[in-house]
Design a protein around this motif. Structure first.
Motif, PDB file in Angstrom:
ATOM      1  N   ASP A  57       0.828  -1.201   0.000  1.00  0.00           N
ATOM      2  CA  ASP A  57       0.000   0.000   0.000  1.00  0.00           C
ATOM      3  C   ASP A  57       0.865   1.254   0.000  1.00  0.00           C
ATOM      4  O   ASP A  57       0.411   2.336  -0.384  1.00  0.00           O
ATOM      5  N   ASP A  58       2.111   1.108   0.438  1.00  0.00           N
ATOM      6  CA  ASP A  58       3.042   2.223   0.528  1.00  0.00           C
ATOM      7  C   ASP A  58       3.824   2.356  -0.784  1.00  0.00           C
ATOM      8  O   ASP A  58       4.381   1.381  -1.284  1.00  0.00           O
ATOM      9  N   ARG A  59       3.895   3.551  -1.324  1.00  0.00           N
ATOM     10  CA  ARG A  59       4.540   3.731  -2.630  1.00  0.00           C
ATOM     11  C   ARG A  59       6.045   3.526  -2.575  1.00  0.00           C
ATOM     12  O   ARG A  59       6.639   2.986  -3.519  1.00  0.00           O
ATOM     13  N   LEU A  60       6.672   3.902  -1.495  1.00  0.00           N
ATOM     14  CA  LEU A  60       8.102   3.628  -1.368  1.00  0.00           C
ATOM     15  C   LEU A  60       8.364   2.131  -1.304  1.00  0.00           C
ATOM     16  O   LEU A  60       9.360   1.638  -1.831  1.00  0.00           O
ATOM     17  N   GLU A  61       7.461   1.406  -0.667  1.00  0.00           N
ATOM     18  CA  GLU A  61       7.601  -0.044  -0.598  1.00  0.00           C
ATOM     19  C   GLU A  61       7.435  -0.672  -1.980  1.00  0.00           C
ATOM     20  O   GLU A  61       8.083  -1.669  -2.297  1.00  0.00           O
ATOM     21  N   GLN A  62       6.604  -0.088  -2.812  1.00  0.00           N
ATOM     22  CA  GLN A  62       6.455  -0.588  -4.181  1.00  0.00           C
ATOM     23  C   GLN A  62       7.773  -0.467  -4.940  1.00  0.00           C
ATOM     24  O   GLN A  62       8.170  -1.387  -5.664  1.00  0.00           O
ATOM     25  N   LEU A  63       8.446   0.653  -4.770  1.00  0.00           N
ATOM     26  CA  LEU A  63       9.758   0.832  -5.398  1.00  0.00           C
ATOM     27  C   LEU A  63      10.758  -0.154  -4.824  1.00  0.00           C
ATOM     28  O   LEU A  63      11.527  -0.791  -5.564  1.00  0.00           O
ATOM     29  N   ARG A  64      10.746  -0.284  -3.513  1.00  0.00           N
ATOM     30  CA  ARG A  64      11.670  -1.207  -2.863  1.00  0.00           C
ATOM     31  C   ARG A  64      11.462  -2.640  -3.356  1.00  0.00           C
ATOM     32  O   ARG A  64      12.424  -3.363  -3.596  1.00  0.00           O
ATOM     33  N   ARG A  65      10.214  -3.023  -3.552  1.00  0.00           N
ATOM     34  CA  ARG A  65       9.930  -4.383  -4.005  1.00  0.00           C
ATOM     35  C   ARG A  65      10.441  -4.621  -5.430  1.00  0.00           C
ATOM     36  O   ARG A  65      10.934  -5.698  -5.753  1.00  0.00           O
ATOM     37  N   MET A  66      10.320  -3.602  -6.278  1.00  0.00           N
ATOM     38  CA  MET A  66      10.849  -3.738  -7.636  1.00  0.00           C
ATOM     39  C   MET A  66      12.365  -3.908  -7.617  1.00  0.00           C
ATOM     40  O   MET A  66      12.925  -4.730  -8.354  1.00  0.00           O
ATOM     41  N   ILE A  67      13.014  -3.136  -6.763  1.00  0.00           N
ATOM     42  CA  ILE A  67      14.476  -3.267  -6.631  1.00  0.00           C
ATOM     43  C   ILE A  67      14.827  -4.644  -6.082  1.00  0.00           C
ATOM     44  O   ILE A  67      15.781  -5.288  -6.534  1.00  0.00           O
ATOM     45  N   GLU A  68      14.059  -5.110  -5.126  1.00  0.00           N
ATOM     46  CA  GLU A  68      14.287  -6.432  -4.541  1.00  0.00           C
ATOM     47  C   GLU A  68      14.190  -7.520  -5.615  1.00  0.00           C
ATOM     48  O   GLU A  68      15.033  -8.426  -5.678  1.00  0.00           O
ATOM     49  N   VAL A 126      -7.141  -4.719 -23.414  1.00  0.00           N
ATOM     50  CA  VAL A 126      -6.477  -3.477 -23.027  1.00  0.00           C
ATOM     51  C   VAL A 126      -4.974  -3.615 -23.226  1.00  0.00           C
ATOM     52  O   VAL A 126      -4.373  -4.629 -22.852  1.00  0.00           O
ATOM     53  N   ILE A 127      -4.366  -2.596 -23.819  1.00  0.00           N
ATOM     54  CA  ILE A 127      -2.910  -2.557 -24.011  1.00  0.00           C
ATOM     55  C   ILE A 127      -2.323  -1.595 -22.994  1.00  0.00           C
ATOM     56  O   ILE A 127      -2.777  -0.456 -22.855  1.00  0.00           O
ATOM     57  N   VAL A 128      -1.294  -2.056 -22.263  1.00  0.00           N
ATOM     58  CA  VAL A 128      -0.732  -1.282 -21.149  1.00  0.00           C
ATOM     59  C   VAL A 128       0.781  -1.162 -21.296  1.00  0.00           C
ATOM     60  O   VAL A 128       1.449  -2.107 -21.730  1.00  0.00           O
ATOM     61  N   ASP A 129       1.312  -0.015 -20.913  1.00  0.00           N
ATOM     62  CA  ASP A 129       2.762   0.165 -20.816  1.00  0.00           C
ATOM     63  C   ASP A 129       3.243  -0.581 -19.580  1.00  0.00           C
ATOM     64  O   ASP A 129       3.120  -0.097 -18.455  1.00  0.00           O
ATOM     65  N   GLY A 130       3.790  -1.768 -19.779  1.00  0.00           N
ATOM     66  CA  GLY A 130       4.212  -2.605 -18.663  1.00  0.00           C
ATOM     67  C   GLY A 130       5.420  -2.090 -17.912  1.00  0.00           C
ATOM     68  O   GLY A 130       5.750  -2.612 -16.843  1.00  0.00           O
ATOM     69  N   GLN A 131       6.096  -1.078 -18.443  1.00  0.00           N
ATOM     70  CA  GLN A 131       7.254  -0.507 -17.746  1.00  0.00           C
ATOM     71  C   GLN A 131       6.829   0.516 -16.698  1.00  0.00           C
ATOM     72  O   GLN A 131       7.669   0.991 -15.934  1.00  0.00           O
ATOM     73  N   ASP A 132       5.554   0.849 -16.667  1.00  0.00           N
ATOM     74  CA  ASP A 132       5.031   1.844 -15.732  1.00  0.00           C
ATOM     75  C   ASP A 132       4.111   1.136 -14.735  1.00  0.00           C
ATOM     76  O   ASP A 132       2.982   0.775 -15.069  1.00  0.00           O
ATOM     77  N   ALA A 133       4.584   0.935 -13.521  1.00  0.00           N
ATOM     78  CA  ALA A 133       3.826   0.193 -12.516  1.00  0.00           C
ATOM     79  C   ALA A 133       2.480   0.824 -12.214  1.00  0.00           C
ATOM     80  O   ALA A 133       1.496   0.124 -11.938  1.00  0.00           O
ATOM     81  N   ASP A 134       2.397   2.158 -12.263  1.00  0.00           N
ATOM     82  CA  ASP A 134       1.130   2.827 -11.998  1.00  0.00           C
ATOM     83  C   ASP A 134       0.103   2.524 -13.085  1.00  0.00           C
ATOM     84  O   ASP A 134      -1.082   2.306 -12.801  1.00  0.00           O
TER      85      ASP A 134
END
Length: 344
Positions: free
Chosen positions: A17-28, A214-222
Motif C-alpha cells: 500500500d506504501d509507494r516507497l515499498e512498491q519501489l523497494r519491491r521492484m528493486i528487490e 487493453v494494451i498497457v505500458d508494462g514498464q510503468d507500474a502505476d
C-alpha cells in the motif's frame, strides 16, 4: 526494519500500500534475479532458471491491485510475481537452490513456486497451463459464493496455443471472474513475436471472445495497477473476464544459459532507457516521496537484505530424499484418500 523484510508473506503483501515499498519491491526483484544468476554460476542451482529482470513494473503493479485471497497463476518466469505477491527472498531463493527454507520445502525448484496464503498457486512449467487452472479457480470462487478473482499471467507465446483460446472462450461464455494478463516481452523463448504471431497486439484477440482487450505500458507500474484495478473490479461485479496485455521486456535471454544473441542491435539499450525502476523512482521523486539520492540508498539497503537472505539459504539443508514422496496422493472412486507412496 521495513515491512518488506518481514518473514510474513501477508505482511509483505499489505506493505505494498506504501509507494516507497512498491519501489523497494521492484528493486528487490531485480537484485534477487541477479543473485539467482550468480548462484547458478556458483553451482548452487540445479536445472534451469528463467529470469524476468526488466518486468518488475508488471509484477508489482499486479500485486498491488488484487487482494491477498485472490488467486494467481503464472509461468516458470515467476520469481518476480512471487516476490511481489509477498514471498520472501529467502523463500524464493531457497526454493530455487533446493533448500528446506524454500517456499515448497526445496522440492519444487525454480519453476514451481507456491504460497497459498497470498493466493499464489504452484507456478507452471508447461506453456499456458495456468490459463485453464485460473478458469477453474474462478469457477470455484463463484460456486462457493465468494467475490474472489483469478488472475492468469502468461507470455505472448502462450497466446498461440489451444489453452489460450479455450480458456478465453470458456471464461467469456461463463462470465467468469478472471483477468488474463499477457506479459508481451516480444519473445516466446528464442523466437521474436513477428515470426510466430500475425498480430502486433495480443489484446485485439479479446474481441473474438466479447471481452475487453487493453494494451498497457508494462514498464510503468502505476499504469499496470490502473488497468488491473479496472479489470479486477469488472470481474468482481460479475461482468466477466478481461484480457490485459502488458508491453514489457526481459533484459536477459530465455533461460540462464541464453546470451540472447538473436536480439537486434540496439533493442536492449532502447528498453533499458525505459527501466521500470527508474520510471517509478523519478515519479516518487517528483511526488516528494523520494529524496534526490534516495534511490541509491534504497538499492544499498535492498542489496544487503538480499545478501543476508542468500546466506540464510546457503546455511539451510537440502530436503531428505523421502520428501519426494510427501504430499502425493490419490482418491478412489468412493472418495477416500489413498497414498500412492509410503515408506515401511
Amino acid at each position: 526494519m521495513t515491512l518488506s523484510n518481514s518473514n510474513s508473506p501477508l505482511a509483505r503483501r499489505e506493505a505494498l500500500d506504501d509507494r516507497l515499498e512498491q519501489l523497494r519491491r521492484m528493486i528487490e526483484i531485480r537484485f534477487v534475479e541477479e543473485r539467482i544468476q550468480k548462484l547458478f554460476a556458483e553451482g548452487h542451482v540445479r536445472g534451469s532458471t528463467h529470469l524476468a529482470s526488466g518486468q518488475e513494473g508488471v509484477s508489482v503493479g499486479i500485486a498491488r491491485s488484487i487482494d491477498p485471497d485472490d488467486i494467481v497463476t503464472c509461468t516458470y518466469r515467476g520469481h518476480g510475481h512471487a516476490l511481489a505477491l509477498g514471498l520472501t527472498p529467502a523463500g524464493v531463493i531457497g526454493e530455487i537452490c533446493g533448500r528446506v527454507i524454500g517456499c515448497a520445502g526445496g522440492v519444487g525448484g525454480s519453476m514451481h513456486l507456491v504460497e497459498p496464503a497470498i493466493g499464489l498457486l504452484p507456478t507452471a512449467a508447461i506453456i499456458g497451463a495456468g490459463l485453464p487452472i485460473a478458469c477453474g479457480a474462478a469457477l470455484a470462487a463463484r460456486a462457493r459464493g465468494t467475490d474472489r478473482v483469478a488472475v492468469a499471467i502468461f507470455g505472448d507465446g502462450s497466446a498461440n496455443i489451444g489453452a489460450f483460446h479455450e480458456s478465453l472462450n470458456f471464461a467469456a461464455i461463463q462470465k467468469l471472474p478472471v483477468v488474463f494478463v499477457c506479459e508481451n516481452n516480444l519473445y516466446g523463448e528464442y523466437t521474436r513475436i513477428q515470426l510466430s504471431t500475425p498480430v502486433e497486439d495480443i489484446a485485439i484477440r479479446a474481441a473474438s471472445y466479447n471481452m475487453p482487450g487493453v494494451i498497457v505500458d508494462g514498464q510503468d507500474a502505476d499504469k499496470v495497477a490502473e488497468a488491473m484495478a479496472t479489470a479486477v473490479a469488472r470481474a468482481r461485479r460479475g461482468e466477466g473476464p478481461s484480457l490485459v496485455e502488458m508491453k514489457t521486456y526481459r533484459y536477459s535471454g530465455h533461460s540462464r544459459s541464453d546470451p540472447a544473441t538473436y536480439r537486434p542491435a540496439g533493442e536492449l539499450d532502447a528498453w533499458l532507457k525505459r527501466d521500470p525502476i527508474d520510471i517509478f523512482a523519478e515519479r516518487l521523486t517528483a511526488e516528494k516521496l523520494l529524496a534526490a539520492r534516495g534511490l541509491d540508498s534504497l538499492k544499498t539497503e535492498v542489496r544487503e537484505a538480499v545478501e543476508t537472505a542468500t546466506a540464510e539459504v546457503l546455511d539451510s539443508p537440502a530436503p531428505e530424499l523421502g520428501e519426494i514422496m510427501a504430499h502425493v496422493g490419490a482418491y478412489s472412486a468412493g472418495g477416500d484418500q489413498r497414498h500412492l507412496f509410503w515408506s515401511n
